[in-house]
Design an enzyme around this catalytic site. Structure first.
Site: not given
Ligand code: ADP
Length: 401
Positions: A182, A243, A286, A386
């Site tokens: 990251h 994980r 969420r 990113e």
């Molecule tokens: P990735 O690592 O796949 O790029 P993201 O950065 O998109 O993932 O993050 C995904 C996570 O963010 C999931 O756990 C999703 O539930 C959480 N998320 C997205 N929107 C919300 C929200 N409004 N409230 C709580 N969690 C959220």
């Protein structure tokens, strides 16, 4: 001129087109299920009249070569990129740069060879990234192409922080060490934070928390990363969607002996069936936060474990940095889950971390300040980007050519 950013996964191709002048986004798209009987390609852009447009295509895309062709065709149709010659460069996301790459580099045969050599360190990601690079290099070899590595930002971590307490030859011969991931996101939000606080990045210490499906924290001193939670692989550190993050390595021997699990099964257990999912059966924050609010005990527990691990690392990194000026929340969870931000800051008031509950509940797309007026440490929610960062770093390299 324009810059194209490509993020090639094993069965997907994510892309974004930027105007070089100001790095504004012209179009972004995603091709998924490459190699399946049915694929899904999508492009969004704003047309000349200022209306948001979306193209969809469900034709099968058998391989990455075809995917790049589909991408070029969609961009051409949209009028955003009528000819590849309008590109001044292409930036490729590469997951693992090992110890070979401390910064982005222009891609040539040697660089491709070096990325290939690193496949054992990232057996799922580097081959997928390489396919995108090779196809793009074949098709438009005269356009400068740049590799931007997820690990590069963490190469400034000092030896005492990146080495594990294992026999030293495991580092020398097998390159077993902490690499971190990251990096593009951590470096982007750290720079954004300094800009927002109107302070030179060289003067501030920050802790950046990238909380998505994968999650990691980084300790950044004067713009340089000095520690991060992910290790040799993305499994170490924080609790994540599926994980486990940190655990006693002897659990692996125990499970192998007691349950007869083999290496593959253990790998799947720790990478795919643990974390939030392992505790409450669900990995989407969420859903978990909603269930927790309605009193679901397992969801509450998962949330508590996730936030406690985060809090421990905030404390650890405050010690590693010798004090912190700013903590940044980013990634899907960091940007959206107010409850996570609240729980991991709770009880840290004596360390100078004072959250303003009302500000914390505001939702906005721009940078959000969530600390109380008297908080010595700034707490910021910064949407990560990113692709923008890859485009920016690509342009930096192109400008030196
Ligand atoms: P990735 O690592 O796949 O790029 P993201 O950065 O998109 O993932 O993050 C995904 C996570 O963010 C999931 O756990 C999703 O539930 C959480 N998320 C997205 N929107 C919300 C929200 N409004 N409230 C709580 N969690 C959220």
């Amino acid at each position: 001129m324009k810059i194209l950013v490509l993020n090639s996964g094993s069965s997907s191709l994510k892309f974004q087109l930027f105007l070089q002048e100001d790095l504004s986004v012209l179009a972004s798209g995603l091709i998924e299920q490459i190699g399946d009987l049915k694929s899904a390609a999508q492009l969004s852009f704003v047309d000349a009249a200022g209306n948001e447009q979306e193209y969809h295509n469900n034709e099968p895309v058998p391989d990455h070569r075809t995917a790049i062709g589909v991408m070029a065709e969609m961009l051409r149709e949209s009028g955003m990129l009528t000819d590849m010659e309008e590109l001044s460069g292409i930036g490729h996301r590469v997951v693992h740069g090992g110890e070979s790459f401390h910064q982005p580099v222009r891609i040539d045969g040697d660089v491709i060879g070096a990325i290939r050599k690193l496949i054992p360190l990232a057996p799922l990601h580097n081959p997928a990234n390489l396919i995108g690079i090779e196809v793009a290099m074949e098709q438009v070899s005269h356009i400068p192409q740049v590799a931007v590595f997820d690990t590069a930002f963490h190469q400034s971590i000092p030896e005492h922080a990146y080495l594990y307490a294992l026999p030293f030859e495991l580092y020398e011969k097998q390159k077993v060490r902490r690499y971190g991931f990251h990096g593009t996101s951590h470096s982007y939000v750290a720079r954004q934070a300094a800009h927002y606080l109107e302070r030179p990045i060289e003067e501030i210490n920050s802790i950046t928390l990238h909380l998505g499906n994968g999650a990691s924290a980084a300790a950044i001193q004067g713009g340089k990363c000095i520690d991060t939670t992910m290790g040799m692989t993305p499994l170490e550190g924080l609790v994540m969607g599926t994980r486990s993050g940190d655990l006693d390595p002897a659990i692996i021997f125990y499970l192998s002996r007691e349950m007869g699990l083999d290496i593959e099964e253990l790998d799947t257990l720790l990478n795919k069936k643990s974390g939030l999912k392992g505790i409450c059966g669900e990995n989407d924050m969420r859903t978990i936060s909603e269930a927790a609010e309605q009193g679901d005990q397992q969801a509450r527990l998962a949330l508590a474990i996730f936030c406690y691990r985060l809090k421990k690392y905030i404390g650890a990194y405050m010690a590693a940095l010798g004090g912190v000026d700013c903590i940044v929340f980013t990634g899907g969870i960091g940007e959206n889950a107010a409850v996570v931000r609240r729980l991991c800051c709770q009880g840290l008031e004596r360390l100078g971390i004072r959250l303003d509950e009302e500000k914390n509940n505001i939702r906005q797309k721009e940078i959000l300040e969530i600390h109380a007026a008297d908080s010595p440490v700034s707490l910021l929610v910064i949407p990560t980007d990113e692709e923008y960062e890859i485009a920016r770093q690509t342009m930096q390299i192109i400008n030196t050519l």
